[in-house]
Design a protein around this motif. Sequence first.
Motif, short mmCIF file in Angstrom:
data_model
loop_
_atom_site.label_atom_id
_atom_site.label_comp_id
_atom_site.label_asym_id
_atom_site.label_seq_id
_atom_site.Cartn_x
_atom_site.Cartn_y
_atom_site.Cartn_z
N HIS A 162 0.87 -1.18 0.00
CA HIS A 162 0.00 0.00 0.00
C HIS A 162 0.91 1.22 0.00
CE1 HIS A 162 -3.45 2.59 0.87
NE2 HIS A 162 -2.73 3.13 1.84
N THR A 191 -2.45 -8.20 -8.67
CA THR A 191 -3.35 -7.12 -9.09
C THR A 191 -2.71 -5.80 -8.70
OG1 THR A 191 -4.59 -7.08 -7.01
CG2 THR A 191 -5.35 -8.59 -8.72
N TYR A 192 -2.95 -4.78 -9.51
CA TYR A 192 -2.36 -3.46 -9.27
C TYR A 192 -3.40 -2.39 -9.52
CZ TYR A 192 0.78 0.55 -9.97
OH TYR A 192 1.41 1.77 -9.89
N ASP A 193 -3.55 -1.46 -8.58
CA ASP A 193 -4.57 -0.41 -8.71
C ASP A 193 -3.99 0.91 -8.22
OD1 ASP A 193 -7.91 0.08 -7.23
OD2 ASP A 193 -6.78 1.20 -8.73
N ASP A 194 -3.84 1.87 -9.15
CA ASP A 194 -3.41 3.21 -8.74
C ASP A 194 -4.43 4.25 -9.17
OD1 ASP A 194 -0.94 3.93 -11.38
OD2 ASP A 194 -3.08 3.51 -11.44
N SER A 195 -5.65 3.84 -9.35
CA SER A 195 -6.79 4.66 -9.75
C SER A 195 -6.72 5.08 -11.20
CB SER A 195 -6.94 5.91 -8.87
OG SER A 195 -7.19 5.52 -7.54
N LYS A 196 -5.55 5.12 -11.80
CA LYS A 196 -5.48 5.36 -13.24
C LYS A 196 -5.62 4.04 -13.98
CE LYS A 196 -2.26 9.15 -12.64
NZ LYS A 196 -0.86 9.56 -12.78
N ASP A 238 -2.24 0.33 -4.65
CA ASP A 238 -2.33 -0.96 -3.96
C ASP A 238 -1.95 -2.10 -4.89
OD1 ASP A 238 -4.98 0.67 -2.59
OD2 ASP A 238 -3.51 -0.29 -1.27
N ASP A 255 -6.21 -0.24 -13.29
CA ASP A 255 -6.59 -1.31 -12.37
C ASP A 255 -6.45 -2.60 -13.16
OD1 ASP A 255 -9.60 -2.10 -10.40
OD2 ASP A 255 -7.60 -3.02 -10.51
N GLU A 256 -5.27 -3.19 -13.06
CA GLU A 256 -4.95 -4.32 -13.92
C GLU A 256 -4.44 -5.49 -13.10
OE1 GLU A 256 -5.54 -4.43 -17.03
OE2 GLU A 256 -5.84 -2.32 -17.56
N ASP A 257 -4.43 -6.63 -13.73
CA ASP A 257 -3.81 -7.80 -13.12
C ASP A 257 -2.77 -8.37 -14.08
OD1 ASP A 257 -6.64 -10.08 -13.65
OD2 ASP A 257 -5.37 -8.96 -15.03
N MET A 300 -0.09 -3.73 -16.84
CA MET A 300 0.29 -2.75 -15.80
C MET A 300 1.27 -1.72 -16.34
SD MET A 300 0.96 -5.17 -12.52
CE MET A 300 -0.22 -6.41 -12.01
#
Lengths: 337, 169
Positions: free
Chosen positions: A218, A255-260, A234, A262-264, A289
Amino acid sequence: MKKALLPLIVASILPAAAFADVVVYGKANVSFQATDKSGASYTEVVSNASRIGLKGSDAINDDLKVIYQFEYQTKVDDGSNSQTCAATSTSTTTAPAATTKTTTSCTVSGQTFSQRNIYVGLKGNGGTVMAGMFDTPVKLAQEKIDLFNDLIGDFTEVLEGENRVKNVVQYSSPTFSNITLNAAYINSEHDVLDATDGYSASAVYSTKPVYLAIGMDHNAKLASDKKASAVDVDLIRAVARFTMGPVVLGAMYETYDDSKIDEDGFLVSLQYNIDDKWAVKGQVAQSDMKMIGGESTSVGVDYKLSKATKLYGFYTMIEDDIARDDDHLGVGIEMNF
Amino acid sequence: MLLIKKYLFCSAILLSINPICAAELQDGCEPAVDAADRLNSNTNKNCDYSNTGLNGVLHRALSKKNEAGAETVIEKEPSKALSKEQGNKEPADKEKTVGMNSSTISSSKKDLAYTLKGEFSSAQQLASVRYELVRKATQECVKGFAIDGEHYLPVSAELMKLELSFHCL
């Protein structure tokens, strides 16, 4: 340097009693590669995370000891670890159309060593606490499933989460039933709007035939880079490795999410140990990503000259859905000392 | 061609120093550099790297330095005079076998017990110090010596002292 000089230099610096528990170690990894990248073809000699370090411990009592590690990366190929690039743009208004030309020039600073994992801590029956700059629990959760680690085929070209963070404090639990828990807190060290500290944690089950791990980050990189951000970053990573005789099978999903975005993404690797000396291996990593349709595919062969040294060869293809279509064919040598 | 030569040169350098860096690891132990990547995990905790690779070279070099240092702390002192019976005691068989003439042996040395002391802080140093004490005893007693006592005494948390008491034969 004559081989007799190095031990005498180190031996003369370190006090004899302290040196008893110190381990000096290193790795020299150099490859010669033919690269076809963005239409340009060239050959190159690459130093793949070559390093030297020392680690040790000092017992305080029967239950507690101080631990430390100092590790530095060095470039075996050109002796330089630091490169800074600056872009300059020139614009013209000459008819029929204005043009802008951008030139990027890079200067190699000549710095021989750069910092890798460095920490000091305490290790006892209740676990280990350490502080410094080192790999996050999520990064370490990969264990050895990346069969082309530190080479151009390293999955970091495609997947996120490979962070060595600064200003971090970490606790690792004792190992019970082959399970270890790790939790790291990364300090951003400033109090400005949207500045945020980060953390990284993992749970690891490790045995020789089976390895399982799950971890999450995080804002780990944001905090380490002291970047303020209104959105959180995250990442969740799950890893599995199975060793069945000569076959080693590895898999990772994250999984990866930075608000721009959201991918795996995933990685699958397979190594077959033909005998004590020869091994063949292959690996595929895919994710959006870092690149849309990013994919890294590698095949390789290893030959062990000794317990400490191996020769290797590889072919790696890195491509995406837009324009990237890179090929790398290389041979190299890795020596652990 | 230049790049090929550069690569072959790098490989030659690495292979030439390989003999001093050959690991001698126990089964189940990975190289120290890979163990370091795990950041002090409990894996490899029972592995001994003191004799592997570059670390082994440095430890051996430092052991030689310790051996040289060990000589400087060896003390010799005549302890107490032996009883006449102890000082004159010699195996009669041995005297006949080697043709020794007891009268040639210094009566003062025969009558004295000596104590040699040496300090150490590791197993390697202990072996080195003990060897040095025995060697000095042999120099002192040209006809040989018998150990009367061997005492191990603490000096500090890291340091111990070996006291070797002996008399000349």
